[in-house]
Design an enzyme around this catalytic site. Structure first.
Site, short mmCIF file in Angstrom:
data_model
loop_
_atom_site.label_atom_id
_atom_site.label_comp_id
_atom_site.label_asym_id
_atom_site.label_seq_id
_atom_site.Cartn_x
_atom_site.Cartn_y
_atom_site.Cartn_z
CB THR A 331 30.25 34.12 46.54
OG1 THR A 331 29.26 33.69 45.59
CG2 THR A 331 31.61 34.11 45.88
CG HIS A 383 47.89 43.87 43.73
ND1 HIS A 383 48.57 43.70 44.92
CD2 HIS A 383 48.73 43.40 42.76
CE1 HIS A 383 49.75 43.17 44.68
NE2 HIS A 383 49.87 42.97 43.37
#
Length: 412
Positions: A331, A383
């Site tokens: 993006t 994560h």
């Protein structure tokens, strides 16, 4: 007689919104001709009529939410007419006798004429929706588009211009707060509602972190400047920065495969393909069309593919297949001037790269301070799958390849 039914749109889509009726009762319709435009969570879909005939009834209004399988219109037999002018009543001849009382002029034909003018106006679905909400007649708007297509900006500009409106009624205690002009209430589009819901789900259901780095864009800008004219002559497409970033991302994904994966229950599914989503801003919100098999495409093919997808996005012509199945997303907030941001993960993907604006800054080069064109980049990652070592290594690889674009060409 045939029913117009909301078709199966995609496995994950069960409903849509009537964005625009392309036919009205009394209009003729051919078999296979578009009759209605539906707005779904991802794209707008035009529905065809399976039979030729005349539209006899619309069972849902523009703005209504409809379910897959629901009957929304009926097409009957006949030739019909595209002008729904009422026929003269047979009793008219008998009323040559003096009428019992003078008849007041009727306002209905004027309203019908205005409605017809509005239906003939070429406008985007988003513009029609905004015009309905603001109570603006599309035929009164002067579009900027030289082809005469009314867009959201035209409706907004028209709505903000002073008009000789009728005198406002005296305020009452029960009047809604919006009436004083201090606030404006606007219903969220279906796509905007979906974007909001899914972004919130990502925030709630992932262990998302963001790591940052910065790129000295000197070398890639110099290479692009040297080669852009030759590149355009040979490929008929302009050389931008997105192809460099896409190639750098693919190389980094090959080196750090967990960044190109997703979670499925208790399994990590590593993708052995490189379908890169490129976020595109549109009137209806952010969409992410996919550059398929980016590892197998050269710079010209990537630039052409991105250009085609961006145009389809702006013209509201993207299909579900254009946006499904991506493995990683890029993006670029830099096109709006963003210096730094933390992009949010896209769907089930575990990584997204955020590009930002190029800004000249003083940088230490050896023992000297030089002014260099610098760009901050950000990798947001899940994560649960990606550790700090892989996330930092991935971003460092992207940085190194873009600062040495010759190495990027060798890796591609």
């Amino acid at each position: 007689m045939a029913d117009i039914i909301v078709p199966e749109l995609a496995e994950s889509i069960t409903e849509g919104t009537i964005a625009q009726w392309l036919k009205q009762p009394g209009d003729t319709v051919e078999k296979g001709e578009f009759i209605v435009e539906l707005e779904t969570d991802k794209v707008n879909v035009e529905v065809i009529s399976e039979e030729a005939g005349v539209v006899s009834e619309l069972l849902a209004a523009e703005g209504d939410t409809v379910q897959v399988g629901q009957v929304i219109a009926v097409v009957g037999a006949g030739s019909g007419s595209n002008t729904s002018a009422p026929t003269a009543a047979p009793e008219a001849k008998e009323e040559t006798k003096a009428p019992e009382a003078p008849e007041a002029p009727k306002a209905a034909p004027v309203a019908e004429e205005t409605s017809s003018e509005q239906d003939r106006t070429i406008a985007s679905p988003a513009a029609r929706k905004l015009a309905r909400e603001k109570g603006i007649n599309l035929s009164e708007i002067s579009p900027v588009d030289p082809m005469g297509r009314v867009r959201v900006q035209d409706v907004s500009a028209h709505g903000s211009a002073p008009t000789p409106a009728k005198a406002a009624p005296a305020p009452t205690a029960s009047a809604p707060k919006e009436d004083d002009g201090r606030t404006t209430r606007e219903k969220m589009s279906r796509r905007r509602q979906t974007i909001a819901t899914r972004l919130l789900e990502v925030r709630q259901n992932t262990a998302m972190l963001t790591t940052f780095n910065e790129i000295d864009m000197t070398n890639v800008m110099a290479l692009r400047s040297r080669k852009k004219d030759q590149f355009f002559e040979q490929n008929d497409v302009r050389l931008g920065f997105m192809s460099f970033f896409t190639k750098a991302v693919v190389a980094a994904l090959k080196k750090y495969p967990y960044v190109n994966s997703q979670i499925d229950g208790t399994d990590i599914v590593k993708n052995n393909f490189y379908d890169i989503g490129i976020a595109v801003s549109t009137e209806g919100g952010l969409v992410v069309p996919i550059v398929r098999d980016a590892d197998r495409k050269n710079f010209a093919e990537i630039e052409a593919n991105i250009g085609e997808l961006a145009k389809k996005a702006r013209d509201n012509k993207l299909t579900l297949s254009d946006m499904s199945g991506g493995s990683f997303t890029i993006t670029n907030g830099g096109v709006f001037g963003s210096l730094m941001s933390t992009p949010i993960l896209n769907g089930t993907q575990v990584g997204i790269l955020g590009m930002h604006t190029i800004q000249k800054r003083p940088i230490a080069v050896g023992n000297e301070v030089e002014i260099r064109p610098m760009m901050y980049i950000a990798l947001s990652y899940d994560h649960r799958v990606i550790d700090g070592k892989d996330s930092v290594g991935f971003l460092k690889t992207v940085k190194e390849l873009l600062e040495s674009p010759e190495d990027l060409l060798l890796n591609s």
